[in-house]
Each structure stands twice: as C-alpha cells, then as structure tokens.
Design an enzyme around this catalytic site. Structure first.
Site, PDB file in Angstrom:
ATOM      1  N   ASP A  56       0.864  -1.176   0.000  1.00 51.62           N
ATOM      2  CA  ASP A  56       0.000   0.000   0.000  1.00 51.62           C
ATOM      3  C   ASP A  56       0.907   1.235   0.000  1.00 51.62           C
ATOM      4  O   ASP A  56       2.112   1.137   0.274  1.00 51.62           O
ATOM      5  CB  ASP A  56      -0.884  -0.048   1.248  1.00 51.62           C
ATOM      6  CG  ASP A  56      -1.707   1.215   1.424  1.00 51.62           C
ATOM      7  OD1 ASP A  56      -2.299   1.684   0.444  1.00 51.62           O
ATOM      8  OD2 ASP A  56      -1.736   1.732   2.558  1.00 51.62           O
ATOM      9  N   ASP A  58      -0.317   5.100   0.960  1.00 51.33           N
ATOM     10  CA  ASP A  58      -0.627   6.076   2.004  1.00 51.33           C
ATOM     11  C   ASP A  58      -0.799   5.434   3.371  1.00 51.33           C
ATOM     12  O   ASP A  58      -1.530   4.449   3.525  1.00 51.33           O
ATOM     13  CB  ASP A  58      -1.891   6.854   1.630  1.00 51.33           C
ATOM     14  CG  ASP A  58      -1.650   7.756   0.433  1.00 51.33           C
ATOM     15  OD1 ASP A  58      -0.715   8.565   0.487  1.00 51.33           O
ATOM     16  OD2 ASP A  58      -2.397   7.628  -0.561  1.00 51.33           O
TER      17      ASP A  58
END
Length: 222
Positions: A56, A58
């Site tokens: 991922d 953020d």
C-alpha cells in the site's frame, strides 16, 4: 526468541541439511560428461520461485497532506484537484528506502494503492529512486466492496496466491484475500517509527514457507 523466528531458523537448518546430503552428478551424453551444464539443486525450483510483495502507499510507506505537517516533510508534489493545482506535502515513513531496496533483493515488488494515479505516480517516482517497484496499480484497479476500496491481488499475481502478500494499514483493502494480508500500524508523523524495518526481518523468514500465507498466520499468532 519469538516462535516465528525459531520456526524460520529450524526450517533453514532442515533446508541446509537436505542441501548438504543431496548428491548431484553432471549430466552425461553418449558417455561423455558435459561440464557446461550445471547440476540442478532439487531445492532450486522452490527457493527460486518468484514471489511478490504488494505494498500500500498512504499511511504504509508515506503520509501525505494538503496542509504543511507538524514535522519536516520530505518533498512536495503538485496535483490537480477540482480544477485547481494543489500542493501535497509528503512525509516518508522512516526506513522506506532501505525497506524497498532489501525487498527488491529477493522479491518482485508491486504497489497497489487506492490513491489516484496523478498523485501516487509522482510520489512513487520520488521514493523509488532505485526502481525496485516493477508494477503499480491505482484506484481504477480497486474493487468497491460495501463502499470501500478493496484490492484484488489476482490482478498482480494471477491465481497463485501462495506466493504473494500485501502490506496495508487498512484490513478492508485486502478483504477479498484476507489470508494474504500483512497488517501494519498506520503512519502519520512518528519519525521514530520502525515498522518497516521490522517487516524486513519477517519477509526474510518467508522463504522458509512453501505457502507465504502460513508465515502470516505465525506472525499474527505472535
């Protein structure tokens, strides 16, 4: 010593024993030894299997905000938002560069983010100076599940989900394949954070598992 680390060391010892006791002979053709052909290690097919770590972006690798953060930010990107060009201030999670480089030594590395491509591609260009990340997927590749963005890992690795894990601070992101999810604490502005460097040690143990999802079970259990 944690149960996970003990398990990793035990499996590595067993692997070494098999390698030591296995005798490989050069292949022969018509009675002559072909010295140009290297003997095949019976463990090679498994240990050299190309595996994938999906990350991922953020709150996993970076924290981004439209407001100047309370800590020193690392860089800024300009993103078009509602017909206006806006500055986005980005704080890198401590250890992110080393984390990517070390992962790239043994794994294919991909990023799957719910962020928009215009923003996320600029951030990835900044943090991946050594071009470790070989595949990028953005919001348009996500699947909406109950109003939340989920990431279908089969878009990255096909049907072989034994050989892939995803690191994400939001469990909803890997709700389609929960057994493949490696949880991580969300990063905002803790510049003493060490979560990525801890995960490097975990991934270095994963080569002892035929199915990487079993490594996650041991991690969560401890």
């Amino acid at each position: 010593m944690s149960i996970l680390k003990f398990h990793c060391r035990l499996l590595r010892c067993v692997t070494k024993c098999f390698k030591v006791t296995t005798v490989s002979y050069p292949s022969t053709k018509h009675g002559y030894t072909n010295l140009d052909e290297e003997p095949q290690d019976p463990m090679t097919e498994h240990t050299k299997m190309k595996r994938t770590i999906i990350l991922d972006l953020d709150e996993t690798l970076v924290h981004s905000t439209t407001q100047i953060p309370g800590v020193k930010y690392d860089f800024m990107v300009m993103v078009k938002m509602e017909m206006e060009i806006m500055p986005i201030f980005v704080v890198k999670r401590p250890g992110v560069t080393e984390f990517l480089d070390r992962l790239g030594e043994n794994y294919k590395v991909a990023v799957f983010t719910a962020g928009l491509e215009d923003y996320a591609s600029q951030v990835l260009d900044k943090i991946d100076k050594n071009h470790v990340i070989s595949q990028r997927l953005y919001r348009d590749s996500c699947t909406e599940v109950n109003g939340k963005y989920a990431k279908d890992l089969s878009l990255v690795v096909g049907e072989d989900l034994r050989s892939a894990l995803i690191v994400d601070d939001n469990p909803s992101s890997y709700s389609l394949q929960p057994e493949n999810g490696v949880p991580i604490k969300a990063f905002v502005d803790d510049l003493q954070d060490q979560e990525l460097l801890k995960l490097v040690e975990f991934f270095e143990c994963c080569d002892s598992y035929e199915d990487m999802r079993d490594a996650v079970k041991d991690l969560v259990a401890n």
